[in-house]
Design a protein around this motif. Structure first.
Motif, short mmCIF file in Angstrom:
data_model
loop_
_atom_site.label_atom_id
_atom_site.label_comp_id
_atom_site.label_asym_id
_atom_site.label_seq_id
_atom_site.Cartn_x
_atom_site.Cartn_y
_atom_site.Cartn_z
N LEU A 299 0.83 -1.21 0.00
CA LEU A 299 0.00 0.00 0.00
C LEU A 299 0.86 1.25 0.00
O LEU A 299 0.55 2.24 -0.67
CB LEU A 299 -0.92 0.00 1.23
N ALA A 300 1.98 1.19 0.73
CA ALA A 300 2.86 2.36 0.77
C ALA A 300 3.38 2.67 -0.62
O ALA A 300 3.48 3.83 -1.03
CB ALA A 300 4.01 2.11 1.74
N LEU A 303 0.69 4.32 -2.54
CA LEU A 303 0.36 5.66 -2.06
C LEU A 303 1.53 6.63 -2.22
O LEU A 303 1.35 7.84 -2.11
CB LEU A 303 -0.05 5.61 -0.58
N ARG A 315 -4.76 7.62 2.68
CA ARG A 315 -3.90 7.36 3.82
C ARG A 315 -4.68 7.50 5.13
O ARG A 315 -4.56 6.70 6.04
CB ARG A 315 -2.72 8.32 3.80
N SER A 316 -5.48 8.56 5.22
CA SER A 316 -6.22 8.82 6.45
C SER A 316 -7.25 7.72 6.73
O SER A 316 -7.49 7.37 7.88
CB SER A 316 -6.93 10.16 6.38
N LEU A 318 -7.03 4.57 5.58
CA LEU A 318 -6.36 3.28 5.82
C LEU A 318 -5.73 3.20 7.21
O LEU A 318 -5.40 2.12 7.68
CB LEU A 318 -5.29 3.05 4.74
N ILE A 319 -5.55 4.34 7.85
CA ILE A 319 -4.92 4.31 9.17
C ILE A 319 -5.92 3.99 10.27
O ILE A 319 -5.54 3.70 11.41
CB ILE A 319 -4.21 5.65 9.43
N TYR A 322 -5.51 1.19 12.90
CA TYR A 322 -4.46 1.40 13.88
C TYR A 322 -4.89 2.39 14.96
O TYR A 322 -4.38 2.36 16.07
CB TYR A 322 -3.21 1.92 13.16
N PHE A 380 -1.30 -3.51 9.92
CA PHE A 380 -0.81 -3.11 8.60
C PHE A 380 -0.71 -1.59 8.44
O PHE A 380 0.22 -1.11 7.76
CB PHE A 380 -1.63 -3.77 7.47
N TYR A 382 0.32 0.60 10.56
CA TYR A 382 1.60 1.00 11.13
C TYR A 382 2.73 0.69 10.14
O TYR A 382 3.60 1.51 9.88
CB TYR A 382 1.81 0.24 12.44
N ILE A 385 2.71 3.13 7.28
CA ILE A 385 3.26 4.44 7.62
C ILE A 385 4.78 4.42 7.68
O ILE A 385 5.45 5.28 7.12
CB ILE A 385 2.70 4.93 8.98
N ILE A 386 5.34 3.38 8.35
CA ILE A 386 6.80 3.37 8.43
C ILE A 386 7.41 3.10 7.06
O ILE A 386 8.46 3.64 6.72
CB ILE A 386 7.34 2.38 9.49
N LEU A 391 10.34 4.92 2.28
CA LEU A 391 10.38 5.09 0.82
C LEU A 391 10.75 6.53 0.46
O LEU A 391 11.52 6.78 -0.47
CB LEU A 391 9.00 4.78 0.21
#
Lengths: 518, 285
Positions: A299-300, A303, A315-316, A318-319, A322, A380, A382, A385-386, A391
């Motif tokens: 996903l990263a 995105l 992004r908002s 999908l978070i 978490y 996922f 988290y 995001i990292i 990337l």
């Protein structure tokens, strides 16, 4: 540095004096109750506080002490205490120390058949205070206003008698008759009165009898003597045991050395439970990290693509998994995975008919799959995001260079993106592994370790991980709370986590920071 | 590394993302639907409720058998005090580690680093026995009390957060306080007047992360709290799902949403800050 004013120094000294007075009082109380561990903690703490407040050299400690007190009290001391408990036999029936058990046993009493006995009358004043008067067969009387019986003269001026010579009041205290006596019986029952060197206790509605201690502990010979029968009990592994094998409950806490650890290694039942739970714990943590990282990384990469519109919105959204507290998500998923009526099985049954009724909570394999699935859902974002952060830190120029050299998309992924990404995310992935290793909340709230495993020696279900197994041994055991065994397992988990962290230190700059002395 | 995509490439990429969104929101959609569904049963819940109702939310606040409000208040109280206490205690400690030079400083830092990697819950048996002993002398801080739980949480929060804040304080130039101290300020005054205002971002991060952590803590709360009215949300919510999802699914759903919404409202607007805090330490998630 400015010198503190006279007033503030005075205030400080007065406050310290008050604190010390309270501490001394506390020490006396704890000392009289034989609670030496707490006493030591209080005494050392108070001395330290005085030193820190008064000494100039200890100035930095004034800042550190408040935090240190909590850190020592609730982390360091419990760690040391855990290690200590793991070398004892602490469990239901062996919770107290030997001194506490001896005190408890020595307070037990019995009525010797040839002991004193009295008829009793009870008087009560308006505040509910009780006075008891006893008379023996010869007519001699005793009175107790507190917990001690003293001789009472028949012509004592406080006594009021009726026409028949019966005593109806003692001072303000009025005779209790009939049913009124019953209302104070339960209170009287718990009282043990002294009379000279012996004890008197309520033994019937209007009767008191002499009671004598049932046990005496002989410190020198280390035996507990039953004063009624004369049987001598010697302590055997924390239980007072007679030569014929009979025991006195409760037992007490004794040191058993490394036995809890050797049990884990050599006791057939415990060892096989340990191996099974440990294996599943590793699989659980590893697969959770791998799946959630794979999904998050994928996903990263989508995105991170500047040609995709609405990336901030995506992004908002999908978070969200978490951001929801894990205990809530776990319980919600548990409802959705319900075998009979949950949304997931209803959907699966629509798709596949009867085969879609999956036994999520009843079958070990499906239960494990469900746990890993839910934990992947939880983690996922988290990982996403990292990965996004990592990337973005890879310089674009490298890709340009690779393209000019003719590398295709797949090669760029495996030769540039993944290696560079892993370097920067490795410590976080290891951290995530360690966290999942001990992720009690998800496992315990969803399956509680179930389904059970037939023939397990300890409460270890098919989905129990080490930490939830520890919890169940300590607080949910069928044979009581095996606190010592649970502590031994906790120590083993700590060694595992410490090893993982030690590896992780190699990836981070934390240690350098200590040594650089910044 | 990215190039402009054709329309097919765009559809595939957006499609994949929407698939992930469906996965992410699947339980959220179901639970929202359950909370406004008139039926209270798992069995008969439909995704699109026929006659939406707020009855389940009303139950939470009016039914004396569901002490949801009490649990929520307990949780906010415990988490809030823990978070504020952590910020104050850790900031003071971190300042000393960052600014003073004293014997034992390096040992102290190393000790802190080692202690913070020990998950406090592993010592659950010892903590339970410790609070059992405290109950005897200081019942207000013993088993089944909120002050007791807060003290336990505070202890567990010291290691990592002191370390974390110290790292941030190191980046604040010393010259600012030094000039204040030349003007006659004590170190403590310099700390309060100069460092604290400059360190606001890190204080906020620790405050929020600690609040969220304590809010979601389950294991210690479940060991230490016994009475139903003392429960925090994590212990309480489980307690009332245990009976039967089939009979109280709607009520549970409403409770789950209200329980999650507070954290979502904190988390979503501040996500960048929180995530930088969670990953910045890099040693602990």
């Amino acid at each position: 540095m400015k010198r503190p004013g006279l007033a503030s120094t005075l205030v400080k000294i007065v406050l310290l004096c008050l604190l010390d007075a309270v501490a001394v009082w506390g020490v006396i109380i704890l000392g009289s109750r034989g609670s030496y561990a707490l006493l030591g903690f209080l005494a050392v703490g108070t001395l330290l506080l005085n030193f820190v407040s008064l000494s100039k050299r200890a100035y930095p400690l004034r800042y550190l002490l408040p935090g240190l007190i909590f850190l020592f009290g609730m982390v360091v001391y419990p760690i040391v205490y855990t290690v200590y408990i793991s070398t004892t036999n602490t469990q239901t029936g062996h919770i107290l120390t030997k001194d506490q058990v001896v005190t408890q046993l020595e307070s037990r009493t019995y009525q010797p058949p040839d002991g004193l006995h009295f008829a009793s009358t009870v008087f009560q004043d308006e505040d509910g205070q009780l006075v008891v008067i006893l008379s023996d067969d010869a007519g001699a009387m005793l009175v107790a206003e507190e917990l001690e019986f003293l001789p009472l003269a028949a012509d004592d001026p406080r006594l009021e008698r009726d026409g028949e010579g019966r005593i109806v009041a003692v001072g303000d205290h009025v005779l209790l008759e009939g049913l009124a006596v019953f209302s104070v019986l339960s209170e009287l029952e718990t009282r043990r009165y002294t009379y000279g060197t012996t004890y008197l206790q309520l033994s019937g509605i209007e009767e008191f009898r002499e009671v004598v201690p049932l046990y005496a502990f002989d410190e020198g010979r280390n035996v507990l003597v039953d004063l009624r029968s004369g049987v001598e009990y010697t302590p055997v592994e924390g239980t007072f045991t007679a030569p014929d094998g009979s025991v006195v409950e409760p037992g007490f806490r004794v040191n058993v050395g490394a036995r809890n650890y050797t049990d884990i290694l050599s006791d057939e039942g415990i060892r096989s439970d340990f191996v099974r739970v440990f294996t599943w714990t590793i699989i659980w943590a590893l697969l959770s990290v791998v799946f959630s990282f794979a999904l998050g990384l994928g996903l990263a990469m989508l995105l991170n693509d500047p040609y995709i519109r609405g990336r901030f919105f995506y992004r908002s959204v999908l978070i969200v998994p978490y951001a929801i507290p894990a205990f809530i998500s776990a319980l919600v998923w548990l409802g959705l995975f319900n075998t009979e009526a949950g949304a997931i099985n209803r959907i699966l049954q629509d798709l596949f008919g009867a085969a879609g009724k999956v036994p999520w909570l009843q079958d070990p394999i499906w239960a494990k799959a469900m746990l890993i699935f839910v934990n992947t859902w939880l983690t996922f974002p988290y990982m996403m995001i990292i990965s996004l952060g990592a990337l973005q830190s890879i310089p674009g120029g490298i890709y340009e260079a690779a393209r000019i050299d003719g590398a295709n998309g797949f090669q760029r992924l495996t030769r540039i993106t993944l290696p560079l990404l892993l370097v920067s995310t490795a410590p976080l992935l290891i951290g995530s592994f360690a966290f999942t290793f001990n992720n009690f909340t998800v496992v315990f709230l969803m399956t509680g370790g179930r389904p059970p495993v037939l023939g397990a020696a300890t409460p270890a279900g098919a989905t129990d991980i080490l930490i939830s197994w520890t919890y169940r041994i300590a607080f949910q055991g069928v044979r009581g709370n095996q606190l010592a065994l649970a502590s031994a397992i906790a120590v083993i988990i700590f060694v595992i986590i410490a090893t993982i962290s030690a590896i992780n230190f190699r990836f981070t700059k934390a240690l350098e920071e200590v040594h650089r002395g910044v | 590394m990215y190039r402009r995509h054709g329309w097919l490439g765009l559809i595939v990429r957006h499609g994949l993302i929407w698939l992930a969104i469906a996965f992410a929101l699947f339980p959220v959609v179901w639970i929202v639907s359950a909370s406004i569904n008139p039926t209270n049963s798992l069995q008969t819940q439909q995704l699109i409720p026929p006659n939406p109702t707020l009855a389940h939310y009303k139950t939470l606040f009016t039914d004396p058998n569901v002490p949801f409000l009490q649990w929520l208040l307990n949780t906010i109280k415990v988490s809030g005090i823990t978070a504020i206490g952590t910020v104050i205690l850790c900031a003071i400690g971190a300042y000393a580690f960052s600014r003073f030079r004293f014997t034992g400083r390096r040992t102290g830092l190393l000790g802190l680093l080692l202690v913070q990697m020990f998950p406090q819950m592993l010592a659950m048996v010892a903590i339970y026995l410790l609070l059992l002993a405290i109950s005897e002398y200081l019942p207000a801080f013993g088993l089944n009390t909120h002050p007791g739980l807060i003290v336990v949480y505070l202890g567990g929060a010291m290691g990592f957060n002191t370390w974390f804040m110290k790292g941030y304080f190191d980046t604040i130039p010393r010259s600012l306080e030094e000039s204040a101290m030349v003007d006659g300020a004590t170190p403590f005054r310099a700390f309060v007047r100069i460092i604290i205002p400059l360190a606001r971002p890190i204080l906020a991060v620790v405050l929020i992360i600690q609040f969220i952590t304590a809010y979601g803590e389950y294991i210690l709360a479940s060991i230490l709290l016994r009475g139903t009215r003392m429960y925090t949300l994590s212990v309480g919510l489980r307690f009332f799902t245990q009976e039967a999802y089939s009979r109280r699914w709607g009520t549970f759903a409403a409770a789950a949403i209200l329980g999650a919404i507070l954290i979502l409202l904190i988390f979503l607007p501040l996500q960048r800050m929180i995530i930088s805090g969670l990953t910045g330490g890099a040693v602990k998630e």
